[in-house]
Design a protein around this motif. Structure first.
Motif, PDB file in Angstrom:
ATOM      1  N   GLY A 236       0.817  -1.200   0.000  1.00 48.84           N
ATOM      2  CA  GLY A 236       0.000   0.000   0.000  1.00 48.84           C
ATOM      3  C   GLY A 236       0.857   1.259   0.000  1.00 48.84           C
ATOM      4  N   TYR A 237       0.251   2.314  -0.461  1.00 47.04           N
ATOM      5  CA  TYR A 237       0.949   3.604  -0.498  1.00 47.04           C
ATOM      6  C   TYR A 237       1.013   4.195   0.908  1.00 47.04           C
ATOM      7  CZ  TYR A 237       1.899   8.490  -1.575  1.00 47.04           C
ATOM      8  OH  TYR A 237       2.436   9.753  -1.612  1.00 47.04           O
ATOM      9  N   LYS A 238       2.163   4.767   1.244  1.00 47.81           N
ATOM     10  CA  LYS A 238       2.370   5.341   2.574  1.00 47.81           C
ATOM     11  C   LYS A 238       1.812   6.762   2.566  1.00 47.81           C
ATOM     12  CE  LYS A 238       5.960   6.098   6.041  1.00 47.81           C
ATOM     13  NZ  LYS A 238       5.225   5.394   7.088  1.00 47.81           N
ATOM     14  N   ARG A 239       0.590   6.906   3.031  1.00 46.36           N
ATOM     15  CA  ARG A 239      -0.073   8.217   2.977  1.00 46.36           C
ATOM     16  C   ARG A 239       0.535   9.222   3.954  1.00 46.36           C
ATOM     17  NH1 ARG A 239      -6.032   7.588   4.293  1.00 46.36           N
ATOM     18  NH2 ARG A 239      -6.261   9.622   3.288  1.00 46.36           N
ATOM     19  N   ASN A 240       1.076   8.735   5.053  1.00 44.24           N
ATOM     20  CA  ASN A 240       1.551   9.639   6.098  1.00 44.24           C
ATOM     21  C   ASN A 240       3.057   9.854   6.026  1.00 44.24           C
ATOM     22  OD1 ASN A 240       2.135   7.005   6.871  1.00 44.24           O
ATOM     23  ND2 ASN A 240       2.184   7.556   9.045  1.00 44.24           N
ATOM     24  N   TRP A 241       3.619   9.749   4.853  1.00 42.35           N
ATOM     25  CA  TRP A 241       5.073   9.815   4.742  1.00 42.35           C
ATOM     26  C   TRP A 241       5.623  11.176   5.153  1.00 42.35           C
ATOM     27  CZ3 TRP A 241       7.521  13.259   1.396  1.00 42.35           C
ATOM     28  CH2 TRP A 241       6.707  13.883   0.436  1.00 42.35           C
ATOM     29  N   GLN A 242       4.803  12.227   5.044  1.00 40.91           N
ATOM     30  CA  GLN A 242       5.305  13.557   5.386  1.00 40.91           C
ATOM     31  C   GLN A 242       5.419  13.749   6.898  1.00 40.91           C
ATOM     32  OE1 GLN A 242       3.463  16.775   2.844  1.00 40.91           O
ATOM     33  NE2 GLN A 242       2.181  15.044   2.192  1.00 40.91           N
ATOM     34  N   THR A 243       4.601  13.027   7.667  1.00 39.75           N
ATOM     35  CA  THR A 243       4.603  13.205   9.123  1.00 39.75           C
ATOM     36  C   THR A 243       5.194  12.010   9.859  1.00 39.75           C
ATOM     37  OG1 THR A 243       2.345  12.333   9.205  1.00 39.75           O
ATOM     38  CG2 THR A 243       2.605  14.730   9.070  1.00 39.75           C
ATOM     39  N   ALA A 244       5.456  10.921   9.139  1.00 42.99           N
ATOM     40  CA  ALA A 244       5.989   9.727   9.781  1.00 42.99           C
ATOM     41  C   ALA A 244       7.440   9.941  10.184  1.00 42.99           C
ATOM     42  CB  ALA A 244       5.870   8.531   8.839  1.00 42.99           C
TER      43      ALA A 244
ATOM     44  N   GLN B 167      12.971   7.519   9.706  1.00 42.62           N
ATOM     45  CA  GLN B 167      13.501   6.176   9.484  1.00 42.62           C
ATOM     46  C   GLN B 167      12.469   5.283   8.802  1.00 42.62           C
ATOM     47  OE1 GLN B 167      16.670   5.158   9.911  1.00 42.62           O
ATOM     48  NE2 GLN B 167      15.925   3.336   8.826  1.00 42.62           N
ATOM     49  N   SER B 168      11.182   5.455   9.178  1.00 40.46           N
ATOM     50  CA  SER B 168      10.143   4.659   8.517  1.00 40.46           C
ATOM     51  C   SER B 168      10.029   5.039   7.046  1.00 40.46           C
ATOM     52  CB  SER B 168       8.810   4.845   9.230  1.00 40.46           C
ATOM     53  OG  SER B 168       8.291   6.146   9.008  1.00 40.46           O
ATOM     54  N   LEU B 169      10.266   6.299   6.726  1.00 41.26           N
ATOM     55  CA  LEU B 169      10.267   6.740   5.331  1.00 41.26           C
ATOM     56  C   LEU B 169      11.417   6.076   4.574  1.00 41.26           C
ATOM     57  CD1 LEU B 169       9.253   8.608   3.074  1.00 41.26           C
ATOM     58  CD2 LEU B 169      10.713  10.411   4.013  1.00 41.26           C
ATOM     59  N   GLU B 170      12.596   6.062   5.184  1.00 44.72           N
ATOM     60  CA  GLU B 170      13.747   5.409   4.557  1.00 44.72           C
ATOM     61  C   GLU B 170      13.472   3.920   4.357  1.00 44.72           C
ATOM     62  OE1 GLU B 170      17.353   6.286   3.673  1.00 44.72           O
ATOM     63  OE2 GLU B 170      15.927   7.843   3.091  1.00 44.72           O
ATOM     64  N   ASP B 171      12.874   3.275   5.369  1.00 45.04           N
ATOM     65  CA  ASP B 171      12.565   1.851   5.258  1.00 45.04           C
ATOM     66  C   ASP B 171      11.587   1.575   4.127  1.00 45.04           C
ATOM     67  OD1 ASP B 171      14.244   1.258   7.302  1.00 45.04           O
ATOM     68  OD2 ASP B 171      12.681   0.998   8.826  1.00 45.04           O
ATOM     69  N   TYR B 172      10.585   2.432   4.001  1.00 46.08           N
ATOM     70  CA  TYR B 172       9.560   2.214   2.982  1.00 46.08           C
ATOM     71  C   TYR B 172      10.157   2.271   1.578  1.00 46.08           C
ATOM     72  CZ  TYR B 172       5.218   2.772   0.354  1.00 46.08           C
ATOM     73  OH  TYR B 172       4.187   2.611  -0.539  1.00 46.08           O
ATOM     74  N   VAL B 173      10.904   3.325   1.288  1.00 42.21           N
ATOM     75  CA  VAL B 173      11.528   3.438  -0.033  1.00 42.21           C
ATOM     76  C   VAL B 173      12.602   2.360  -0.193  1.00 42.21           C
ATOM     77  CG1 VAL B 173      12.824   4.962  -1.576  1.00 42.21           C
ATOM     78  CG2 VAL B 173      11.008   5.896  -0.127  1.00 42.21           C
ATOM     79  N   GLY B 174      13.291   2.029   0.894  1.00 44.75           N
ATOM     80  CA  GLY B 174      14.282   0.961   0.822  1.00 44.75           C
ATOM     81  C   GLY B 174      13.665  -0.374   0.450  1.00 44.75           C
ATOM     82  N   ILE B 175      12.451  -0.618   0.898  1.00 42.26           N
ATOM     83  CA  ILE B 175      11.759  -1.866   0.539  1.00 42.26           C
ATOM     84  C   ILE B 175      11.561  -1.939  -0.974  1.00 42.26           C
ATOM     85  CG2 ILE B 175       9.521  -3.026   0.676  1.00 42.26           C
ATOM     86  CD1 ILE B 175       9.409  -2.131   3.621  1.00 42.26           C
TER      87      ILE B 175
ATOM     88  N   PRO C  45       3.843   1.146   7.405  1.00 37.88           N
ATOM     89  CA  PRO C  45       3.665   2.450   6.797  1.00 37.88           C
ATOM     90  C   PRO C  45       2.616   2.427   5.713  1.00 37.88           C
ATOM     91  CG  PRO C  45       5.870   1.552   6.420  1.00 37.88           C
ATOM     92  CD  PRO C  45       5.125   0.561   7.204  1.00 37.88           C
ATOM     93  N   GLY C  46       1.468   2.930   6.043  1.00 37.98           N
ATOM     94  CA  GLY C  46       0.425   3.105   5.054  1.00 37.98           C
ATOM     95  C   GLY C  46      -0.012   1.836   4.384  1.00 37.98           C
ATOM     96  N   GLY C  47       0.210   0.720   4.970  1.00 36.11           N
ATOM     97  CA  GLY C  47      -0.246  -0.523   4.357  1.00 36.11           C
ATOM     98  C   GLY C  47       0.885  -1.433   3.980  1.00 36.11           C
ATOM     99  N   SER C  48       2.098  -1.118   4.335  1.00 34.42           N
ATOM    100  CA  SER C  48       3.217  -1.919   3.863  1.00 34.42           C
ATOM    101  C   SER C  48       3.612  -3.020   4.816  1.00 34.42           C
ATOM    102  CB  SER C  48       4.427  -1.023   3.640  1.00 34.42           C
ATOM    103  OG  SER C  48       4.836  -0.458   4.862  1.00 34.42           O
ATOM    104  N   GLY C  49       3.317  -2.892   6.072  1.00 37.56           N
ATOM    105  CA  GLY C  49       3.760  -3.930   7.001  1.00 37.56           C
ATOM    106  C   GLY C  49       3.476  -3.542   8.421  1.00 37.56           C
ATOM    107  N   VAL C  50       4.375  -3.875   9.328  1.00 39.70           N
ATOM    108  CA  VAL C  50       4.160  -3.646  10.744  1.00 39.70           C
ATOM    109  C   VAL C  50       5.432  -3.096  11.349  1.00 39.70           C
ATOM    110  CG1 VAL C  50       3.485  -4.745  12.885  1.00 39.70           C
ATOM    111  CG2 VAL C  50       2.635  -5.622  10.734  1.00 39.70           C
TER     112      VAL C  50
END
Length: 1097
Positions: free
Chosen positions: A747-755, A758-766, A859-864
């Motif tokens: 899923g798309y990480k909708r809250n990437w601007q406020t998250a 590190q969670s942002l880095e993890d999401y794009v890293g995935i 993050p927004g549907g990607s995992g836990v």
């Protein structure tokens, strides 16, 4: 081995005759545990007994004070599925984890100190709880002779033995009659061997044939056979009773003593007889067994009477009827066949005789009333087959050696031996039956007189008594079998509205309600008094049972299941298969239309159980076969080379708990159903010791949720320190052989601007990791979001209950003791984000413990993932977090969008870059489904304004070669135009918080400034990627112009270069590209390898 601590106990507990018990209470972070006991040998010190998990049993070990226990019967009794707790045995956690004794749980052992054999102590609790209560009476149990052999012999013997076997001998001759008998016995013997194997493969309970088939082949075939077998036995009661009533009616007619008229006399005698038999059955199995022994003795006396009659010199009256004692020439003449009448054929006679060989299931049908079914059923059934076969062979041979085929019965037909004009074998004995033989008007002889056995016997009325015994014993056996089988079927609750008849009464749990139902059915068919059309159907029902019993034995053997270990070894899987096939052939030889009816009923009942899918698990051979087939095909698939024509999108979907993101699950499940692999992945982050129990407890619930939603997918989870490493584990380890995911869906990480950064880095890293492992990527965005956990919190969910806010122990909710349910509570991990923590607590039934778990939704549907730094979450009132009802309704509706019919909308594909064709393939597969079938698919590609026609023709030609059926193609010539200023400004504002504002400093300075925050964007990176950024802004304008009302938008996912494109800039591209779009947006990027081809090889 470490010894457990031994707390002080009262002196009254110090005497245990060399045995002791141990008790422990594990920490709340350990798994579930069951009661068990350990014991010590005669030489060990038992002055300080302890208890393990509250056990009250004293068992014996071999001289060591240890938590571990020796093998014992009770550890395996009433065993269930793999992994269930066993009574008496310590759990793995008890042996492996730190013991924490609880003195408050210690209590005295109550078992008899003299018992040390390890066998179950029946009635121990009752005796201890109520000292003054008299012990319950033991149920009546039968051995193999009285319970099985005699019962089967009585059911096999019937009126055909007395009234039809002599006639069959006359028609087919002794040789072919023996062949008919041996062919029939071959089928019943093979079935008997199969019954023996199945009944010795584990403890057999009540239910007989139904129990054996259902526990071997599963509830689908077992339930259908159980129902029709019980009904067939009920109608067979009427058949045998009518046979008895007809014999009595004939005797009354001979003495001119009819009650009313021939038809009504059958009804009256039949109803009275079946009522008497019902009374015997209701009196209990002991009385029924005594009645069967009486019938058995009557039949034996009738046999002896017949055999004595064959050696008594024939009187003149008997000679006139064709009986001349043993003669070699009579045996020689009757050795060969003499076909007569419409039924004068081998298979015609075989169909008449075969029902007399059935009845071998009578002993198995009362399996619940046997002392040891595993011994009694094989021994009694096979012995019954042997002795009844001997009786059939002896009877056909003896009567064929004594009686000629034709006789007039007239004393005037005696002539001198050698008289002229006399033809036939009887002339040599001084009798001339030539006239009636030529006119075929002879009344006596084997071919004409059904009562030949009565005529040959020493005392005729004893044969009549034998007929009475055979019919009444068969009727009584069927009257007992039908309720017993039906009771077991009712208790399994495979069919509706029959549970009422499952109740048992008395020490033998007699199915009195089943007896009454069988009585009503039998009386109903007795009143019809015309069973000629019903009898063939009943025979076919019995043959259906034989076929399935044999197939059960074959199927259990062929699956090579470790659980198939029958103690009876004298069987063959191929013989069982042969017996099943022959049983089906005989069904059609007997009556083809009745066989079709029987198959139709079985298929209907089978379909019903398949549709209802009862919640039972009996470890059937069908389950073993499913594993074998899956294993063989999976291994075979590994030997198959991959080809583009056989490419299938096999998806690893990062759902977290699947029920939190139903739209994502539904979307992937729609195009993978019956087509390819779908695997729902969940990453549990945190300490491994803390998360493993959660993984064990939740996996079954998630799998059942997928099944209930009709999603054909697997669920798997991993425990990892962080989200990205967990996804890397899934990407590398998920799948089996060639059945491995090749597409990562998230899923798309909708809250990437406020998250958290590190969670942002993890999401794009995935995403980068997926491309590194040559996965395709499919990213889904919905305007309402994918995470419906807030909706689940606001509404009562069938699987979960609303949380009761409590600050106690920092858990955010309390589990009611003994409920065995999850309680969910929501807290925000970061203010303003849409990532929720769901604290799930499990209250084990009667376990007396409570446990806290934190499950972070990714993050927004990607995992836990957990809260930053693993800090405890702040707990707030869940009601304060609940959004307004309109938002809840919108999210609820969005969660079911892929389950609704889409009508005549459009699926818009923006195939902007060639990724191998995955961007085209997924919408194509979606359009093949019924809910999306009416949608028109439009393909948009970029192009130049001066070459629009040529480019459109080229794309149309390419798509036609792919045979996708896409006809509507649009060229976007304005894709490279400059976007509107306000949209450019919006993009600049979007990335402003993430910029370094380094003023184009050198690379070393920039790296130093960005140390610790790699997501920051330097001015040089903004400048280098300016064209790509403006393209995303322009594409969003085009999407809003062309696809505002589409049902689905599929776009080629832009790729950010690893190490050169900061994660915040890449997320800004995705945000800009897909923002403000009402339809679901699917951003897809293949692994740049072809998934479509227009070649045939």
């Amino acid at each position: 081995m470490a010894e457990p601590p031994v707390p002080e106990l009262p002196a009254t507990l110090s005497h245990c005759s060399g045995r002791f018990t141990i008790s422990t209470l594990l920490g709340t972070e350990e798994g579930g545990w069951g009661p068990y006991a350990a014991a010590e040998g005669a030489g060990c010190d038992s002055a300080h007994p302890t208890h393990l998990s509250g056990s009250t049993l004293c068992t014996r070990t071999f001289g060591y004070n240890t938590v571990d226990v020796v093998p014992a019967y009770e550890h395996y009794a009433n065993s269930k599925g793999v992994g269930d707790a066993r009574k008496g045995r310590p759990s793995l956690a008890d042996l492996h984890s730190i013991l924490k004794p609880d003195p408050g749980r210690l209590h005295a052992p109550v078992s008899d100190p003299q018992r040390s054999n390890g066998l179950p102590e029946a009635g121990l609790e009752e005796a201890a709880g109520e000292p003054g209560r008299a012990p319950a009476p033991e149920p009546v149990r039968f051995g193999w002779v009285k319970g099985v052999m005699i019962r089967c012999m009585l059911n096999i013997w019937g009126v055909i033995l007395y009234l039809r076997l002599p006639w069959i001998t006359a028609q087919a001759g002794i040789a072919l009659t023996w062949l008919i008998i041996l062919m029939s016995v071959t089928v019943t013997t093979i079935t008997g061997l199969s019954i023996s194997a199945i009944s010795t493969n584990g403890k057999v309970k009540s239910g007989g044939t139904y129990f054996l088939i259902s526990r071997s082949l599963g509830p689908e075939l077992g339930g259908s056979i159980g129902l029709i077998f019980a009904f067939a036995n009920a109608v067979a009661v009427a058949m045998h009773t009518v046979g008895f009533a007809e014999t009595v009616r004939d005797l009354l007619q001979e003495h001119n003593s009819l009650i009313v008229d021939p038809t009504n006399d059958i009804r009256i005698i039949g109803v009275v007889t079946v009522t008497v038999l019902l009374g015997i059955s209701l009196a209990g199995m002991e009385w029924e067994a005594k009645a069967q022994i009486l019938f058995f003795l009557v039949i034996l006396v009738s046999f002896i009477n017949y055999l004595v009659g064959t050696v008594i010199p024939a009187t003149t009256e008997k000679q006139a009827k064709g009986f001349f004692s043993y003669r070699a020439d009579i045996f020689a003449q009757n050795f060969v066949p003499s076909w007569r009448g419409p039924e004068g054929s081998f298979f015609g006679l075989f169909s008449i005789f075969f029902p007399s060989a059935t009845g071998i299931l009578a002993g198995a049908n009362i399996s619940g009333d046997l002392k040891d079914p595993a011994v009694a059923i094989p021994k009694g059934t096979l012995m019954a087959i042997f002795w009844t076969t001997v009786s059939y062979l002896v009877l056909s041979a003896t009567i064929g050696a004594c009686v000629v085929r034709d006789a007039s019965g007239s004393l005037n037909d005696s002539v001198a031996v050698g008289s002229l004009g006399c033809e036939g074998l009887a002339c040599s004995f001084g009798w001339n039956f030539t006239a009636c033989a030529q006119r075929q008007s002879c009344r006596y002889g084997l071919s004409n007189y059904y009562q030949s056995m009565s005529m040959v016997s020493g005392f005729g009325p004893l044969i009549t008594a034998g007929i009475f015994g055979a019919t009444l014993s068969s009727a009584l056996a069927c009257l007992v079998s039908a309720p017993k089988v039906f009771q077991c079927l009712c208790r399994d609750q495979l069919y509706p509205l029959i549970g009422f008849f499952g109740k048992g009464y008395g020490r033998n749990s007699e199915p009195i309600r089943g007896y009454m139902l069988t009585y009503v059915i039998a009386v109903g068919f007795i009143l019809i008094a015309e069973l000629n059309a019903i009898a063939p159907i009943i025979s076919n029902f019995f043959l259906c049972s034989y076929a399935l019993i044999n197939f059960s034995c074959f199927h259990a053997s062929i699956t090579n299941s470790p659980g198939w270990r029958p103690s009876f070894r004298y069987y063959s899987k191929w013989a069982a298969l042969f017996g099943a096939a022959v049983s089906v052939v005989i069904m059609f030889l007997l009556t083809w239309w009745a066989a079709l009816i029987a198959f139709g009923i079985v298929i209907f009942l089978l379909g019903y159980v398949l549709y209802k899918k009862p919640d039972v698990n009996w470890g059937s051979s069908m389950q073993a076969s499913s594993y074998n087939m899956a294993l063989n095909y999976s291994v075979g698939l590994s030997e198959v080379d991959e080809h583009i024509k056989n490419y299938r999108p096999q998806c690893l979907v990062l759902t977290g708990p699947p029920n939190f993101r139903p739209a994502l699950v539904d979307f992937v499940g729609t195009f993978t159903k019956n087509l390819s692999l779908m695997l729902c992945g969940n990453v549990l982050t945190g300490p491994w010791k803390q998360k493993m129990p959660e993984s064990r407890l939740t996996v079954d619930g998630h799998t059942k949720w997928l099944t209930k939603r009709k999603i054909k997918a697997f669920y798997t989870d991993v425990v990892a320190e962080d989200l990205r490493s967990g996804v890397q584990m899934l990407i590398q380890a998920a799948g089996l052989g060639k059945m491995r995911p090749n597409i990562l869906v998230l899923g798309y990480k909708r809250n990437w601007q406020t998250a958290s950064p590190q969670s942002l880095e993890d999401y794009v890293g995935i995403l980068h990791d997926a491309f590194d492992f040559k996965y395709g990527v499919c990213l889904m965005r919905m305007k309402e979001g994918l995470n419906v956990s807030r909706v689940m919190q606001a509404h009562v969910n069938p699987m979960f209950e609303a949380v009761e806010h409590a600050e106690e122990n920092g858990t955010g909710g309390r589990a009611a003791p003994g409920t065995g349910r999850f309680w969910l509570g929501a807290t925000r991990s970061i203010p303003g984000s849409e990532d929720y923590f769901w604290g799930a607590r499990f209250a084990g039934r009667g376990a007396g413990f409570e446990r806290r778990r934190g499950v972070g939704l990714g993050p927004g549907g990607s995992g836990v993932f957990p809260a930053a730094g693993g800090a405890p979450c702040r707990h707030r009132d869940p009601l304060a977090l609940a959004p307004d009802p309109a938002t809840l309704a919108s999210e609820q509706q969005a969660s079911t969008i892929f389950q609704s019919n889409q009508g005549k909308k459009t699926i818009d594909i923006y195939w902007l870059f060639d990724d191998g064709g995955l961007t085209l393939l997924i919408p194509y597969l979606l359009g093949r489904k019924k809910r999306w079938g009416k949608c028109k698919i439009r393909v948009f590609v970029g192009g130049q304004i001066n070459r629009m026609d040529e480019e459109r023709k080229a794309i149309v030609s390419l798509l036609s070669k792919f045979r996708l059926g896409f006809q509507e193609v649009h060229i976007l010539p304005d894709i490279n135009q400059k976007p509107r200023p306000e949209h450019i400004k919006r993009f600049d504002d979007l990335i402003a918080p993430f910029r370094l504002n380094d003023g184009f400093k050198d690379e070393a300075t920039v790296n130093e400034m960005r140390q610790g925050c790699p997501w920051k964007i330097s001015d040089e990176e903004v400048d280098k990627n300016r064209a790509k950024s403006l393209r995303q802004v322009r594409l969003n304008e085009i999407l809003l112009d062309y696809s505002r009302d589409a049902a689905l938008i599929a776009i080629t996912l832009p790729v950010g270069r690893k190490g050169r494109c900061p994660s915040s800039l890449y997320m800004a591209w995705l945000e800009t590209l897909s923002q403000d779009l009402r339809p679901p947006v699917i951003l897809t990027r293949g692994n740049q390898e072809n998934v479509l081809t227009f070649y045939c090889q």
